[in-house]
Design a protein around this motif. Structure first.
Motif, PDB file in Angstrom:
ATOM      1  N   GLU A  91       0.833  -1.209   0.000  1.00  0.00           N
ATOM      2  CA  GLU A  91       0.000   0.000   0.000  1.00  0.00           C
ATOM      3  C   GLU A  91       0.867   1.257   0.000  1.00  0.00           C
ATOM      4  N   ARG A  92       1.931   1.241   0.794  1.00  0.00           N
ATOM      5  CA  ARG A  92       2.844   2.385   0.847  1.00  0.00           C
ATOM      6  C   ARG A  92       3.496   2.616  -0.513  1.00  0.00           C
ATOM      7  N   ASN A  93       3.911   1.539  -1.163  1.00  0.00           N
ATOM      8  CA  ASN A  93       4.533   1.649  -2.483  1.00  0.00           C
ATOM      9  C   ASN A  93       3.546   2.176  -3.518  1.00  0.00           C
ATOM     10  N   ARG A  94       2.303   1.731  -3.433  1.00  0.00           N
ATOM     11  CA  ARG A  94       1.270   2.220  -4.354  1.00  0.00           C
ATOM     12  C   ARG A  94       1.092   3.725  -4.212  1.00  0.00           C
ATOM     13  N   GLN A  95       1.046   4.179  -2.984  1.00  0.00           N
ATOM     14  CA  GLN A  95       0.863   5.611  -2.728  1.00  0.00           C
ATOM     15  C   GLN A  95       2.042   6.414  -3.260  1.00  0.00           C
ATOM     16  N   ARG A  96       3.248   5.918  -3.049  1.00  0.00           N
ATOM     17  CA  ARG A  96       4.434   6.636  -3.521  1.00  0.00           C
ATOM     18  C   ARG A  96       4.478   6.689  -5.040  1.00  0.00           C
TER      19      ARG A  96
ATOM     20  N   ALA B 130       1.886   6.526  -7.046  1.00  0.00           N
ATOM     21  CA  ALA B 130       0.811   7.430  -7.465  1.00  0.00           C
ATOM     22  C   ALA B 130       1.242   8.884  -7.317  1.00  0.00           C
ATOM     23  N   THR B 131       1.960   9.187  -6.246  1.00  0.00           N
ATOM     24  CA  THR B 131       2.458  10.544  -6.036  1.00  0.00           C
ATOM     25  C   THR B 131       3.424  10.935  -7.140  1.00  0.00           C
ATOM     26  N   ILE B 132       4.308  10.019  -7.502  1.00  0.00           N
ATOM     27  CA  ILE B 132       5.274  10.286  -8.573  1.00  0.00           C
ATOM     28  C   ILE B 132       4.547  10.552  -9.889  1.00  0.00           C
ATOM     29  N   LYS B 133       3.548   9.730 -10.172  1.00  0.00           N
ATOM     30  CA  LYS B 133       2.798   9.901 -11.426  1.00  0.00           C
ATOM     31  C   LYS B 133       2.085  11.248 -11.468  1.00  0.00           C
ATOM     32  N   SER B 134       1.471  11.639 -10.343  1.00  0.00           N
ATOM     33  CA  SER B 134       0.744  12.908 -10.332  1.00  0.00           C
ATOM     34  C   SER B 134       1.704  14.094 -10.435  1.00  0.00           C
ATOM     35  N   LEU B 135       2.863  14.011  -9.778  1.00  0.00           N
ATOM     36  CA  LEU B 135       3.856  15.081  -9.888  1.00  0.00           C
ATOM     37  C   LEU B 135       4.391  15.184 -11.312  1.00  0.00           C
ATOM     38  N   ARG B 136       4.554  14.043 -11.962  1.00  0.00           N
ATOM     39  CA  ARG B 136       5.024  14.035 -13.345  1.00  0.00           C
ATOM     40  C   ARG B 136       4.001  14.712 -14.264  1.00  0.00           C
ATOM     41  N   LYS B 137       2.733  14.350 -14.084  1.00  0.00           N
ATOM     42  CA  LYS B 137       1.673  14.964 -14.891  1.00  0.00           C
ATOM     43  C   LYS B 137       1.618  16.470 -14.662  1.00  0.00           C
ATOM     44  N   GLU B 138       1.751  16.879 -13.412  1.00  0.00           N
ATOM     45  CA  GLU B 138       1.724  18.295 -13.064  1.00  0.00           C
ATOM     46  C   GLU B 138       2.875  19.037 -13.750  1.00  0.00           C
ATOM     47  N   THR B 139       4.063  18.438 -13.721  1.00  0.00           N
ATOM     48  CA  THR B 139       5.241  19.055 -14.334  1.00  0.00           C
ATOM     49  C   THR B 139       5.075  19.171 -15.847  1.00  0.00           C
ATOM     50  N   LEU B 140       4.635  18.092 -16.481  1.00  0.00           N
ATOM     51  CA  LEU B 140       4.500  18.101 -17.934  1.00  0.00           C
ATOM     52  C   LEU B 140       3.378  19.025 -18.400  1.00  0.00           C
ATOM     53  N   SER B 141       2.295  19.101 -17.643  1.00  0.00           N
ATOM     54  CA  SER B 141       1.206  20.003 -18.036  1.00  0.00           C
ATOM     55  C   SER B 141       1.626  21.462 -17.887  1.00  0.00           C
ATOM     56  N   ALA B 142       2.418  21.760 -16.854  1.00  0.00           N
ATOM     57  CA  ALA B 142       2.925  23.121 -16.676  1.00  0.00           C
ATOM     58  C   ALA B 142       3.888  23.473 -17.813  1.00  0.00           C
ATOM     59  N   ALA B 143       4.679  22.510 -18.243  1.00  0.00           N
ATOM     60  CA  ALA B 143       5.615  22.741 -19.349  1.00  0.00           C
ATOM     61  C   ALA B 143       4.856  22.969 -20.652  1.00  0.00           C
ATOM     62  N   GLU B 144       3.797  22.191 -20.857  1.00  0.00           N
ATOM     63  CA  GLU B 144       2.989  22.338 -22.080  1.00  0.00           C
ATOM     64  C   GLU B 144       2.314  23.700 -22.140  1.00  0.00           C
TER      65      GLU B 144
ATOM     66  N   ALA C 125      12.390   7.632  -4.311  1.00  0.00           N
ATOM     67  CA  ALA C 125      11.866   6.327  -4.708  1.00  0.00           C
ATOM     68  C   ALA C 125      12.990   5.411  -5.196  1.00  0.00           C
ATOM     69  N   ALA C 126      13.932   5.977  -5.928  1.00  0.00           N
ATOM     70  CA  ALA C 126      15.068   5.186  -6.409  1.00  0.00           C
ATOM     71  C   ALA C 126      15.956   4.758  -5.248  1.00  0.00           C
TER      72      ALA C 126
ATOM     73  N   LYS D 159      15.024   4.181  -2.215  1.00  0.00           N
ATOM     74  CA  LYS D 159      14.333   3.139  -1.459  1.00  0.00           C
ATOM     75  C   LYS D 159      14.188   1.845  -2.254  1.00  0.00           C
ATOM     76  N   GLY D 160      14.494   1.882  -3.565  1.00  0.00           N
ATOM     77  CA  GLY D 160      14.370   0.684  -4.381  1.00  0.00           C
ATOM     78  C   GLY D 160      12.990   0.517  -4.991  1.00  0.00           C
ATOM     79  N   LEU D 161      12.176   1.547  -4.926  1.00  0.00           N
ATOM     80  CA  LEU D 161      10.830   1.483  -5.491  1.00  0.00           C
ATOM     81  C   LEU D 161      10.895   1.455  -7.014  1.00  0.00           C
ATOM     82  N   ILE D 162      11.799   2.266  -7.568  1.00  0.00           N
ATOM     83  CA  ILE D 162      12.064   2.236  -9.009  1.00  0.00           C
ATOM     84  C   ILE D 162      13.574   2.136  -9.201  1.00  0.00           C
ATOM     85  N   HIS D 163      13.984   1.685 -10.360  1.00  0.00           N
ATOM     86  CA  HIS D 163      15.410   1.538 -10.655  1.00  0.00           C
ATOM     87  C   HIS D 163      16.039   2.912 -10.846  1.00  0.00           C
TER      88      HIS D 163
END
Length: 87
Positions: free
Chosen positions: A19-24, A26-40, A61-62, A64-68
């Motif tokens: 559950e903790r990994n899912r939340q983290r 999801a946070t990364i995905k939303s921050l990425r979308k926010e960054t890319l939409s602001a850039a667009e 995340a990297a 902690k080993g959540l992503i490579h």
């Protein structure tokens, strides 16, 4: 289902960590979308601020080993590239 006491504990731990990994993630995905939409939209200041938050979250995340670590570098690079092309 697990029968041993230690196996039951591992099941509980795995549930919490999943559950903790899912939340983290999801946070990364939303921050990425926010960054890319602001850039667009061409808002460089907001994009830069959100890139900072995004990079921090990805690095953690990297760490902690959540992503490579290579995936973390690729995500940050693509986001920075999107901001650079927008400005």
């Amino acid at each position: 289902m697990a029968n041993h006491k230690s196996a039951l504990k591992r099941v509980r731990q795995t549930k919490v960590r999943t559950e903790r990994n899912r939340q983290r993630k999801a946070t990364i995905k939303s921050l990425r979308k926010e960054t890319l939409s602001a850039a667009e939209s061409g808002d460089v200041k907001t994009a830069s601020e959100s890139l900072s938050k995004f990079s921090s979250a990805v690095d953690k995340a990297a760490k902690k080993g959540l992503i490579h670590k290579s995936k973390a570098a690729n995500l940050k690079s693509k986001a920075a590239k999107a901001i650079a092309s927008a400005s």
